[in-house]
Design an enzyme around this catalytic site. Structure first.
Site, PDB file in Angstrom:
ATOM      1  N   ARG A  54       9.843 -16.897   4.507  1.00  0.00           N
ATOM      2  CA  ARG A  54       8.448 -16.587   4.211  1.00  0.00           C
ATOM      3  C   ARG A  54       7.825 -15.779   5.345  1.00  0.00           C
ATOM      4  NH1 ARG A  54       5.673 -21.453   3.764  1.00  0.00           N
ATOM      5  NH2 ARG A  54       4.781 -20.948   5.778  1.00  0.00           N
ATOM      6  N   TYR A 106     -10.158   2.715  -5.185  1.00  0.00           N
ATOM      7  CA  TYR A 106      -9.266   2.041  -6.126  1.00  0.00           C
ATOM      8  C   TYR A 106     -10.004   0.835  -6.717  1.00  0.00           C
ATOM      9  CZ  TYR A 106      -5.250  -0.360  -7.999  1.00  0.00           C
ATOM     10  OH  TYR A 106      -4.381  -1.004  -8.836  1.00  0.00           O
ATOM     11  N   ASP A 179      -6.615   3.605   3.282  1.00  0.00           N
ATOM     12  CA  ASP A 179      -5.722   3.530   2.132  1.00  0.00           C
ATOM     13  C   ASP A 179      -5.205   4.949   1.902  1.00  0.00           C
ATOM     14  OD1 ASP A 179      -4.524   3.573  -0.372  1.00  0.00           O
ATOM     15  OD2 ASP A 179      -6.008   2.255  -1.319  1.00  0.00           O
ATOM     16  N   LYS A 204       3.564   2.945  -5.512  1.00  0.00           N
ATOM     17  CA  LYS A 204       3.286   4.308  -5.970  1.00  0.00           C
ATOM     18  C   LYS A 204       4.315   5.266  -5.360  1.00  0.00           C
ATOM     19  CE  LYS A 204      -0.052   2.046  -7.858  1.00  0.00           C
ATOM     20  NZ  LYS A 204      -1.372   1.926  -7.278  1.00  0.00           N
TER      21      LYS A 204
HETATM   22  C1  LIG Z   1      -2.222   0.976  -6.877  1.00  0.00           C
HETATM   23  C2  LIG Z   1      -3.154   1.144  -5.753  1.00  0.00           C
HETATM   24  C3  LIG Z   1      -3.522   0.059  -4.955  1.00  0.00           C
HETATM   25  C4  LIG Z   1      -3.051  -1.348  -5.240  1.00  0.00           C
HETATM   26  O1  LIG Z   1      -1.666  -1.471  -5.098  1.00  0.00           O
HETATM   27  P1  LIG Z   1      -0.746  -2.484  -5.959  1.00  0.00           P
HETATM   28  O2  LIG Z   1       0.618  -2.210  -5.417  1.00  0.00           O
HETATM   29  O3  LIG Z   1      -0.928  -2.151  -7.399  1.00  0.00           O
HETATM   30  O4  LIG Z   1      -1.223  -3.859  -5.654  1.00  0.00           O
HETATM   31  C5  LIG Z   1      -4.381   0.298  -3.896  1.00  0.00           C
HETATM   32  N1  LIG Z   1      -4.850   1.533  -3.632  1.00  0.00           N
HETATM   33  C6  LIG Z   1      -4.512   2.601  -4.372  1.00  0.00           C
HETATM   34  C7  LIG Z   1      -5.069   3.942  -4.047  1.00  0.00           C
HETATM   35  C8  LIG Z   1      -3.658   2.441  -5.459  1.00  0.00           C
HETATM   36  O5  LIG Z   1      -3.339   3.505  -6.217  1.00  0.00           O
END
Ligand SMILES: *Cc1c(COP(=O)(O)O)cnc(C)c1O
Length: 381
Positions: A54, A106, A179, A204
């Site tokens: 973990r 997001y 992000d 992504k």
């Molecule tokens: C998809 C996404 C997230 C969240 O990520 P997950 O892997 O789906 O939890 C956060 N920020 C952006 C810009 C995203 O496209």
């Protein structure tokens, strides 16, 4: 290969997985470690240096080291998802801390901030990321602990100047977290521009094949905040499975090829439809017509990413009909994969969305660009 050799390019580091070879069989692709626990020696020490999975897994070492190398970071940490990685940043703060987040961001994370972080005790305020001066103004208004930037930001692809933001945020004594999911380390390196933390939904572009949910943080410093975030991961248990870590590592070997191909396709699509009257707006940071084009040109190198939004001139219903007629683009949420996806974004975000009702979000993949342009042409007519 010595991954520290400064003459090596990021493409080489990614394709070779930092050149690592596992022992004792000299595997070019390391084995997947499924054990949850590790044996102690009679004297109580752990000869393998690991205790319980973990906290981490040997299969994290290579992908975390690669992401750290691509981001110019001393350390990176994998999480169960992008949401878990983002949440860990805010969970590492204290009740009463003020944080600033962008108005356009997001959607699911904005929702988490409002529905979890606020009741949990953080003070969450928003700045307008379509207005370049607003972040600096708001961070100076009240004592602030952390500022969240998303660039380019969903779903209108506003671009925030990370270097400008870092100056304002640091002058206010706060931490800057970015992000960078849609920019990827191929196109933007936030830590070099002054960010303290970088988040990717590795679901992504980093993985890139729509078959892994994962997240990652990279840090500018191995400091107390980073230690606290590590505790949030291990203590809260928001960890990535060993098989997912291996799939992510495989995906990242082709990151540069995929991101460049998607960026080239997206720019070609944006240019093809830029003057088309059937679309009121073609939102893509690589177009000179995009409000944030000058910042994008300064901050992004090698392309402007694969994300683009089209606003259908005939309105909301026409934008839904357009989406319904697409044949090559798959109607699905998510982004950053090899296959192109499209969605009527306001329907996905639901009540309270800031997304224009006529906007269709495209995640452009690596198919032949003529097939994508022809698909949009047949669907809009
Ligand atoms: C998809 C996404 C997230 C969240 O990520 P997950 O892997 O789906 O939890 C956060 N920020 C952006 C810009 C995203 O496209």
């Amino acid at each position: 290969m010595n991954p520290k050799d400064p003459t090596l390019h990021p493409e080489t580091l990614a394709a070779q997985g930092l050149g690592r070879v596992a022992q004792p069989y000299a595997d070019i692709v390391p084995p997947i470690h499924v054990s949850t626990t590790y044996e102690r020696s009679g004297d109580g020490t752990y000869p393998g240096g690991r205790v319980y999975s973990r906290a981490d897994n040997p299969g994290y070492d290579q992908p975390e080291a690669l992401i750290a190398a691509l981001e110019g970071a001393p350390s990176a940490m994998l999480f169960a998802s992008g949401q878990a990685a983002s949440a860990a940043v805010f969970q590492s703060l204290a009740a009463g801390d003020r944080v600033l987040a962008p108005r356009n961001m997001y959607w699911a994370f904005r929702k988490w901030l409002l529905e979890f972080a606020v009741p949990w005790g953080l003070v969450v305020d928003f700045y307008d990321n379509a207005d370049p001066g607003d972040l600096a103004k708001r961070v100076g208004e009240k004592k602030t602990r952390l500022v969240w930037v998303e660039t380019p930001a969903n779903p209108t692809w506003d671009v925030t100047d990370i270097a400008d933001a870092a100056r304002a945020v640091h002058a206010a004594g706060a931490v800057l977290a970015v992000d960078s999911t849609c920019a990827t380390p191929v196109l933007t390196r936030p830590i070099e521009l002054g960010a303290d933390l970088v988040m990717h939904s590795a679901t992504k572009y980093l993985n890139g094949h729509s078959d892994v949910i994962a997240g990652v943080l990279a840090t500018a410093r191995d400091d107390d905040l980073w230690k606290r975030i590590r505790y949030v991961r291990g203590g809260g248990g928001a960890i990535l499975g060993p098989f997912e870590a291996a799939l992510l590592m495989r995906g990242m070997r082709t990151l540069h090829l995929r991101v460049k191909a998607a960026s080239t396709n997206a720019l070609a699509i944006a240019r093809h439809f830029e003057k088309d009257k059937r679309f009121s707006h073609v939102l893509y940071p690589g177009l000179a017509s995009h409000p944030a084009s000058a910042i994008a040109v300064r901050q992004m190198s090698g392309g402007f990413g694969g994300m683009l939004s089209l606003r259908v001139a005939a309105g909301e219903q026409a934008s839904k009909d357009f989406t319904a007629r697409l044949k090559v683009f798959k109607r699905a949420t998510s982004l950053g994969s090899v296959e192109s996806l499209a969605e009527h974004r306001a329907s996905v975000e639901g009540p309270g969305t800031f997304c224009p009702a006529d906007l269709v979000r495209l995640s452009v993949g690596i198919e032949h660009v003529d097939d994508l342009i022809n698909d949009i042409e047949q669907a809009i007519s």
